[in-house]
Design an enzyme around this catalytic site. Structure first.
Site, mmCIF file in Angstrom:
data_model
loop_
_atom_site.group_PDB
_atom_site.id
_atom_site.type_symbol
_atom_site.label_atom_id
_atom_site.label_comp_id
_atom_site.label_asym_id
_atom_site.label_seq_id
_atom_site.Cartn_x
_atom_site.Cartn_y
_atom_site.Cartn_z
ATOM 1 N N ARG A 69 0.702 -1.104 0.029
ATOM 2 C CA ARG A 69 -0.177 0.031 0.043
ATOM 3 C C ARG A 69 1.017 1.165 0.054
ATOM 4 O O ARG A 69 2.081 1.053 0.657
ATOM 5 C CB ARG A 69 -0.814 0.132 1.416
ATOM 6 C CG ARG A 69 -1.792 -1.097 1.595
ATOM 7 C CD ARG A 69 -3.338 -0.908 1.392
ATOM 8 N NE ARG A 69 -4.171 -1.695 1.633
ATOM 9 C CZ ARG A 69 -4.554 -2.812 0.845
ATOM 10 N NH1 ARG A 69 -4.082 -2.608 -0.689
ATOM 11 N NH2 ARG A 69 -5.311 -3.622 0.988
ATOM 12 N N LYS A 109 11.013 3.132 7.393
ATOM 13 C CA LYS A 109 11.548 3.665 8.779
ATOM 14 C C LYS A 109 12.895 4.237 7.956
ATOM 15 O O LYS A 109 13.457 3.896 7.242
ATOM 16 C CB LYS A 109 11.936 2.612 9.334
ATOM 17 C CG LYS A 109 12.131 3.124 10.988
ATOM 18 C CD LYS A 109 10.930 3.326 11.568
ATOM 19 C CE LYS A 109 10.507 3.711 12.968
ATOM 20 N NZ LYS A 109 9.408 3.591 13.679
ATOM 21 N N SER A 366 -1.414 9.764 12.646
ATOM 22 C CA SER A 366 -0.437 10.257 11.750
ATOM 23 C C SER A 366 -1.468 9.962 10.167
ATOM 24 O O SER A 366 -1.352 10.731 9.535
ATOM 25 C CB SER A 366 0.686 9.195 11.386
ATOM 26 O OG SER A 366 1.848 9.810 12.138
HETATM 27 N N1 GLU Z 1 7.484 6.444 14.747
HETATM 28 C C1 GLU Z 1 6.255 5.960 15.044
HETATM 29 C C2 GLU Z 1 6.078 4.482 15.297
HETATM 30 O O1 GLU Z 1 6.873 3.756 15.489
HETATM 31 C C3 GLU Z 1 5.120 6.629 14.279
HETATM 32 C C4 GLU Z 1 5.155 6.260 12.977
HETATM 33 C C5 GLU Z 1 4.164 7.225 12.039
HETATM 34 O O2 GLU Z 1 3.369 7.819 12.597
HETATM 35 O O3 GLU Z 1 4.347 6.937 10.852
HETATM 36 O O4 GLU Z 1 4.793 3.806 14.908
#
Ligand code: GLU
Length: 474
Positions: A69, A109, A366
């Site tokens: 996605r 990430k 988010s």
């Molecule tokens: N860093 C956060 C996580 O590990 C948020 C990731 C996001 O909001 O894209 O879930």
């Protein structure tokens, strides 16, 4: 915390072994299973930044574990310990997390090797903007392809710099705001994003406590009220989790573990007071109102109902797992329990609510922020006053024969939902539904040994369906 010497696997291998277990409970074609498990692309970049007249080189990565996605989604971490293995493991967890909670994103990430504490704000801005530029050049930041967010060592400030850098390069992209989430509200962010991961953890715990069969299996009873809680890490996630649990649920946070030591009070710590002290003194050492323990890792082994690791991976490993006394481990951080430790805890009957589920609140909100940016309007702007009017009319009708609606009901009805109300409602719904799916699978499939494997098997199934139904190009 003491340095630990164990024969643990790498973070990525540890995640993959759990994935293997979950895949073994599903009927997946071998080739597809392999493809789902592996990282699809990873970009490594070294770039220079001129600081005080001197050129410093920085090393960073952005990994896409899965683009089934789009956009692929996941935070950017600033930490001295970042490496490619870690970034890939975290990207994989993002894939499974999003799939599990029905957030329609792939998993990604990023990480930059840096100790943010060593730089001032201007320097950090220069470094962040330059890293963002490197990622933008290769479409590793883009509203429809790859959307970063905060993670360890980054926050709303860094996200604002990233958004502004993207806008400078793509002023013609009307959706430029959606290139990153976790921005300040004044810069296209959404109310409730900062607290979202911690609030999601609490909502997940509340849902757990709504199921007596599960609560009993963990050797607990009742609700969160009066439960003894240990929180490891008082960063963004740990702070909001601890604060909400003590303020709204009446839980007792008996220990808080930080990088420079831990605090302990069996009667419960004042979380706000500790947080203020930490901010003013850059740590918890010297805090006057609790017992201070220099080797904070020892506090993980204290008696408690719920242990909440909320900082980083691998804090519970084969070295300390056997000594834990908690009844329930709530994984607010990503990957805090290693694969080896998981087996030991399983043996001891300690239940774990896994990261793939429990910390999904951040990416869920988010998702709401991304939608807000794409729709270019705040949630509730069109409906709020309309709803208020409607309920006003209902109240008037109810009261027309002289009866009075009690004030507390009237006040609740008269108020149309604000953005934060809608965000929390959407988050709560997401966390409750996902937990129900996990426990349903856990209790009905005897091949499934834990919530973790249940959560992963649900997530993998969804990713597999995306490939099965959408096909594989060309
Ligand atoms: N860093 C956060 C996580 O590990 C948020 C990731 C996001 O909001 O894209 O879930």
């Amino acid at each position: 915390m003491t340095a630990k010497v164990t024969d643990e696997l790498s973070f990525r291998d540890s995640v993959n072994l759990s994935i293997d277990k979950a895949m073994a409970t599903l009927d997946l074609p071998e080739g597809l299973a392999y493809y789902i498990k592996t990282t699809h692309d990873v970009y490594q970049v070294r770039f220079p930044v001129k600081l005080n007249g001197r050129v410093e080189s920085f090393l960073g990565w952005r990994a896409v574990h899965s683009g089934h996605r789009l956009p692929a989604k996941g935070g950017i971490r600033f930490s001295i310990g970042v490496n490619q293995d870690e970034v890939e493991a975290l990207a994989a967890l993002m894939t499974y997390k999003c799939a599990l909670v029905n957030v329609p994103f792939g998993g990604s990430k990023g990480g930059l090797v840096i100790d943010p504490k060593k730089y001032n704000e201007d320097e950090l801005e220069k470094i962040t903007r330059r890293f963002a530029f490197e990622l933008i050049k290769k479409d590793y930041i883009h509203p429809s392809i790859n959307v970063p967010a905060p993670d360890m060592g980054t926050g709303a400030r860094e996200m604002a710099w990233i958004a502004d850098t993207f806008k400078a390069f793509h002023p013609d992209n009307i959706d430029h705001m959606a290139c990153v989430t976790g921005k300040p509200v004044s810069q296209g962010g959404i109310h409730g994003r900062t607290e979202a991961t911690g609030r999601g953890v609490v909502m997940g715990l509340r849902e757990f406590f709504r199921h007596p069969k599960d609560v009993q299996k963990a050797g607990l009873e009742g609700s969160l009220e009066g439960k003894k809680i240990i929180v490891q890490g008082l960063g963004n996630v740990g702070y909001y989790t601890a604060s909400i649990l003590s303020k709204e649920d009446g839980a007792d946070v008996v220990a808080i573990l930080e990088f420079d030591g831990g605090l302990y009070d069996p009667k419960g710590l004042d979380v706000e007071d500790v947080a203020q002290y930490k901010k003013a003194n850059n740590g918890v050492k010297g805090y006057p109102n609790a017992k201070y323990v220099e080797d904070s890792a020892l506090l993980l082994e204290e008696e408690c109902d719920i242990l909440i690791p909320a900082a980083m991976e691998a804090v519970i490993d084969k070295g300390n797992a056997a000594r834990l006394k908690a009844k329930l481990i709530a994984e607010a951080a990503n990957g805090p329990v290693t694969f080896g430790a998981d087996a030991i805890l399983q043996e001891k009957g300690i239940m774990i609510i896994p990261d793939t589920y429990l910390n999904a609140g951040g990416v869920t909100v988010s998702y709401f922020e991304w939608i807000k940016n794409l729709s270019h309007i705040r949630f509730g702007r069109m409906q709020r006053r309309h709803e208020e009017k409607k309920y006003e009319a209902i109240m008037a009708a109810l009261e027309s024969d002289g009866r009075r609606v009690p004030d507390y009901i009237g006040a609740a009805l008269r108020q149309g939902p604000s953005e934060i109300d809608l965000v929390r409602s959407g988050l709560d719904d997401t966390m409750r539904e996902a937990f129900q799916a996990i426990r349903e699978r856990f209790w009905t499939n005897n091949q499934i040994e834990s919530y973790r494997i249940a959560a992963m098997s649900i997530a993998i199934e969804k990713v597999a369906d995306a490939y099965r139904e959408g096909g594989v190009y060309p």
